[in-house]
Scaffold this motif. Structure first.
Motif, PDB file in Angstrom:
ATOM      1  N   MET A 109       0.847  -1.194   0.000  1.00  0.00           N
ATOM      2  CA  MET A 109       0.000   0.000   0.000  1.00  0.00           C
ATOM      3  C   MET A 109       0.883   1.244   0.000  1.00  0.00           C
ATOM      4  O   MET A 109       1.852   1.327   0.745  1.00  0.00           O
ATOM      5  CB  MET A 109      -0.911   0.010   1.232  1.00  0.00           C
ATOM      6  N   ALA A 110       0.552   2.203  -0.841  1.00  0.00           N
ATOM      7  CA  ALA A 110       1.336   3.424  -0.939  1.00  0.00           C
ATOM      8  C   ALA A 110       1.162   4.275   0.318  1.00  0.00           C
ATOM      9  O   ALA A 110       0.096   4.302   0.928  1.00  0.00           O
ATOM     10  CB  ALA A 110       0.903   4.224  -2.166  1.00  0.00           C
ATOM     11  N   ASP A 111       2.230   4.946   0.692  1.00  0.00           N
ATOM     12  CA  ASP A 111       2.185   5.831   1.848  1.00  0.00           C
ATOM     13  C   ASP A 111       1.414   7.089   1.465  1.00  0.00           C
ATOM     14  O   ASP A 111       1.816   7.831   0.563  1.00  0.00           O
ATOM     15  CB  ASP A 111       3.611   6.196   2.268  1.00  0.00           C
ATOM     16  N   PRO A 112       0.291   7.392   2.146  1.00  0.00           N
ATOM     17  CA  PRO A 112      -0.507   8.568   1.786  1.00  0.00           C
ATOM     18  C   PRO A 112       0.227   9.881   2.005  1.00  0.00           C
ATOM     19  O   PRO A 112      -0.174  10.919   1.467  1.00  0.00           O
ATOM     20  CB  PRO A 112      -1.732   8.453   2.701  1.00  0.00           C
ATOM     21  N   GLN A 113       1.314   9.860   2.786  1.00  0.00           N
ATOM     22  CA  GLN A 113       2.064  11.085   3.045  1.00  0.00           C
ATOM     23  C   GLN A 113       3.301  11.214   2.171  1.00  0.00           C
ATOM     24  O   GLN A 113       4.066  12.167   2.310  1.00  0.00           O
ATOM     25  CB  GLN A 113       2.480  11.131   4.517  1.00  0.00           C
ATOM     26  N   ALA A 114       3.484  10.272   1.238  1.00  0.00           N
ATOM     27  CA  ALA A 114       4.710  10.225   0.454  1.00  0.00           C
ATOM     28  C   ALA A 114       4.960  11.508  -0.329  1.00  0.00           C
ATOM     29  O   ALA A 114       6.087  11.954  -0.466  1.00  0.00           O
ATOM     30  CB  ALA A 114       4.673   9.038  -0.497  1.00  0.00           C
ATOM     31  N   GLY A 115       3.908  12.107  -0.865  1.00  0.00           N
ATOM     32  CA  GLY A 115       4.108  13.316  -1.658  1.00  0.00           C
ATOM     33  C   GLY A 115       3.693  14.582  -0.955  1.00  0.00           C
ATOM     34  O   GLY A 115       3.553  15.639  -1.586  1.00  0.00           O
ATOM     35  N   ASP A 116       3.496  14.511   0.362  1.00  0.00           N
ATOM     36  CA  ASP A 116       3.021  15.669   1.125  1.00  0.00           C
ATOM     37  C   ASP A 116       4.169  16.662   1.332  1.00  0.00           C
ATOM     38  O   ASP A 116       5.134  16.364   2.017  1.00  0.00           O
ATOM     39  CB  ASP A 116       2.482  15.197   2.474  1.00  0.00           C
ATOM     40  N   PRO A 117       4.068  17.879   0.789  1.00  0.00           N
ATOM     41  CA  PRO A 117       5.149  18.856   0.942  1.00  0.00           C
ATOM     42  C   PRO A 117       5.167  19.540   2.294  1.00  0.00           C
ATOM     43  O   PRO A 117       6.092  20.290   2.607  1.00  0.00           O
ATOM     44  CB  PRO A 117       4.846  19.869  -0.167  1.00  0.00           C
ATOM     45  N   GLY A 118       4.145  19.295   3.112  1.00  0.00           N
ATOM     46  CA  GLY A 118       4.085  19.966   4.400  1.00  0.00           C
ATOM     47  C   GLY A 118       3.506  21.357   4.288  1.00  0.00           C
ATOM     48  O   GLY A 118       2.884  21.706   3.287  1.00  0.00           O
ATOM     49  N   LEU A 119       3.717  22.170   5.305  1.00  0.00           N
ATOM     50  CA  LEU A 119       3.109  23.495   5.346  1.00  0.00           C
ATOM     51  C   LEU A 119       3.832  24.515   4.479  1.00  0.00           C
ATOM     52  O   LEU A 119       3.247  25.522   4.091  1.00  0.00           O
ATOM     53  CB  LEU A 119       3.078  24.005   6.797  1.00  0.00           C
ATOM     54  N   PRO A 127       9.018  22.673  -0.897  1.00  0.00           N
ATOM     55  CA  PRO A 127      10.327  22.972  -1.486  1.00  0.00           C
ATOM     56  C   PRO A 127      10.394  24.284  -2.258  1.00  0.00           C
ATOM     57  O   PRO A 127      11.488  24.782  -2.533  1.00  0.00           O
ATOM     58  CB  PRO A 127      10.567  21.781  -2.423  1.00  0.00           C
ATOM     59  N   ASP A 128       9.260  24.850  -2.645  1.00  0.00           N
ATOM     60  CA  ASP A 128       9.286  26.107  -3.390  1.00  0.00           C
ATOM     61  C   ASP A 128       9.281  27.333  -2.483  1.00  0.00           C
ATOM     62  O   ASP A 128       9.335  28.460  -2.974  1.00  0.00           O
ATOM     63  CB  ASP A 128       8.077  26.185  -4.339  1.00  0.00           C
ATOM     64  N   SER A 129       9.225  27.132  -1.176  1.00  0.00           N
ATOM     65  CA  SER A 129       9.165  28.258  -0.246  1.00  0.00           C
ATOM     66  C   SER A 129      10.564  28.786   0.068  1.00  0.00           C
ATOM     67  O   SER A 129      11.567  28.082  -0.059  1.00  0.00           O
ATOM     68  CB  SER A 129       8.477  27.831   1.049  1.00  0.00           C
ATOM     69  N   VAL A 130      10.612  30.039   0.486  1.00  0.00           N
ATOM     70  CA  VAL A 130      11.871  30.611   0.958  1.00  0.00           C
ATOM     71  C   VAL A 130      12.285  29.917   2.251  1.00  0.00           C
ATOM     72  O   VAL A 130      13.461  29.617   2.468  1.00  0.00           O
ATOM     73  CB  VAL A 130      11.724  32.131   1.172  1.00  0.00           C
ATOM     74  N   THR A 131      11.320  29.623   3.090  1.00  0.00           N
ATOM     75  CA  THR A 131      11.590  28.966   4.377  1.00  0.00           C
ATOM     76  C   THR A 131      12.313  27.642   4.186  1.00  0.00           C
ATOM     77  O   THR A 131      13.267  27.325   4.905  1.00  0.00           O
ATOM     78  CB  THR A 131      10.263  28.734   5.130  1.00  0.00           C
ATOM     79  N   TRP A 132      11.874  26.858   3.221  1.00  0.00           N
ATOM     80  CA  TRP A 132      12.469  25.537   2.962  1.00  0.00           C
ATOM     81  C   TRP A 132      13.966  25.664   2.689  1.00  0.00           C
ATOM     82  O   TRP A 132      14.762  24.836   3.148  1.00  0.00           O
ATOM     83  CB  TRP A 132      11.755  24.910   1.767  1.00  0.00           C
ATOM     84  N   GLN A 133      14.347  26.699   1.946  1.00  0.00           N
ATOM     85  CA  GLN A 133      15.752  26.881   1.587  1.00  0.00           C
ATOM     86  C   GLN A 133      16.554  27.479   2.750  1.00  0.00           C
ATOM     87  O   GLN A 133      17.632  27.004   3.085  1.00  0.00           O
ATOM     88  CB  GLN A 133      15.870  27.788   0.356  1.00  0.00           C
ATOM     89  N   VAL A 134      16.013  28.517   3.384  1.00  0.00           N
ATOM     90  CA  VAL A 134      16.756  29.244   4.408  1.00  0.00           C
ATOM     91  C   VAL A 134      17.003  28.390   5.649  1.00  0.00           C
ATOM     92  O   VAL A 134      18.094  28.413   6.230  1.00  0.00           O
ATOM     93  CB  VAL A 134      16.014  30.539   4.783  1.00  0.00           C
ATOM     94  N   HIS A 135      16.011  27.619   6.072  1.00  0.00           N
ATOM     95  CA  HIS A 135      16.146  26.872   7.317  1.00  0.00           C
ATOM     96  C   HIS A 135      17.122  25.705   7.213  1.00  0.00           C
ATOM     97  O   HIS A 135      17.440  25.075   8.225  1.00  0.00           O
ATOM     98  CB  HIS A 135      14.778  26.375   7.792  1.00  0.00           C
ATOM     99  N   ARG A 174      15.732  18.790  -2.454  1.00  0.00           N
ATOM    100  CA  ARG A 174      16.909  19.129  -1.638  1.00  0.00           C
ATOM    101  C   ARG A 174      16.974  20.645  -1.423  1.00  0.00           C
ATOM    102  O   ARG A 174      17.001  21.416  -2.375  1.00  0.00           O
ATOM    103  CB  ARG A 174      18.165  18.659  -2.354  1.00  0.00           C
ATOM    104  N   PRO A 175      16.994  21.086  -0.172  1.00  0.00           N
ATOM    105  CA  PRO A 175      17.026  22.537   0.075  1.00  0.00           C
ATOM    106  C   PRO A 175      18.431  23.110  -0.079  1.00  0.00           C
ATOM    107  O   PRO A 175      19.422  22.459   0.248  1.00  0.00           O
ATOM    108  CB  PRO A 175      16.552  22.651   1.530  1.00  0.00           C
TER     109      PRO A 175
END
Length: 283
Positions: free
Chosen positions: A1-11, A14-22, A277-278
């Motif tokens: 069974m596929a993981d339902p969270q596998a493609g979840d980017p979160g809040l 990867p396109d956010s500034v936060t994702w890169q800066v943190h 990858r951030p």
């Protein structure tokens, strides 16, 4: 069974500034700057010191904060929301007492949560940019606006939270008359300069940690130096030191840095693929 969270980017994703800066190693120094700044609000710092054995559990508190930031930045939506719910539940049960007036107040008062939030976001952004992360003004505004999400997680109304540099600057200007050095502020300052350490680690504390603490303190705004009563080097000198430290830390391979528990970034990359990858240069 596929993981339902596998493609979840979160809040944030990867396109956010936060994702890169943190993902940048200078966020640790930024976190210490945030502690120095947060401790200048007497009501806020009492909420910390009166509800925890700060000196004996300060490291645990620091790592719990780092884990919260890592989870909300790189975790799944469910994990981030659960982390926020835990924080709100804990805060709802805690209070502090003003020793001068005897007033009892909750640590989850919106004005206190807003101060802690703004001091943290300002520190991450300030140290990141000043140490060499190439953010434009528009990207800096976007970063601040993105963190209305993290403000919501701790119980704030997102619409009442600064969403740009101009709004953040206006907030600090407004709150400055409330800032002061209380007895609890001195306790935090003393801890940050001389945190408890095993006797064998004291030499390392004196050589390494004090440099981190001094650099974080130096990166504070001038009014904070005035309140603490301890001078700092000239701003140009501080900027050179921040850039030199950032350059040095970024020489450590990211994969090696990210191996440190709890490996939020590596788990996010495994969930979303190598393209997530951030790296601040992606901005």
């Amino acid at each position: 069974m596929a993981d339902p969270q596998a493609g979840d980017p979160g809040l944030f994703g990867p396109d956010s500034v936060t994702w890169q800066v943190h993902s940048d190693p200078m966020m640790w120094i930024a976190g210490v700057r945030a502690l120095y700044l947060q401790a200048l609000h007497p009501r806020a710092v009492r909420g910390v010191t009166q509800n925890s054995d700060f000196r004996n559990d300060a490291w645990g508190r620091l790592f719990r904060t780092a884990t919260f930031v890592g989870t909300t930045t790189y975790g799944t939506t469910e994990a981030a929301e659960e982390a926020g719910a835990r924080v709100r539940k804990i805060h709802s049960k805690l209070g502090a007492t003003d020793p001068d007036t005897g007033e009892r107040y909750g640590v989850d008062e919106p004005e206190l949560l807003l101060w802690v939030h703004c001091a943290e976001i300002d520190s991450y952004l300030h140290v990141g940019r000043r140490s060499g992360i190439p953010l434009t003004d528009a990207q800096a505004d976007r970063y601040i606006a993105e963190h209305r999400v993290s403000a919501r997680l701790v119980g704030l109304d997102p619409d009442a939270v600064p969403a740009s540099q101009a709004q953040l600057d206006a907030y600090f200007e407004k709150v400055r008359p409330e800032l002061a050095v209380a007895e609890e502020t001195r306790a935090v300052d003393d801890f940050l300069l001389r945190p408890p350490a095993h006797p064998l680690l004291i030499p390392a504390r004196e050589v390494l940690w004090r440099r981190v603490a001094h650099l974080a303190y130096a990166a504070l705004p001038p009014y904070a130096h005035e309140l603490y009563g301890r001078p700092a080097p000239e701003p140009s000198t501080v900027t050179r030191r921040l850039r030199a430290t950032g350059t040095l830390l970024r020489c450590i391979p990211a994969r090696l840095r990210w191996q440190l528990p709890p490996k939020h970034i590596l788990r996010a990359m495994a969930r979303l693929g190598p393209g997530s990858r951030p790296a601040p240069y992606k901005l």
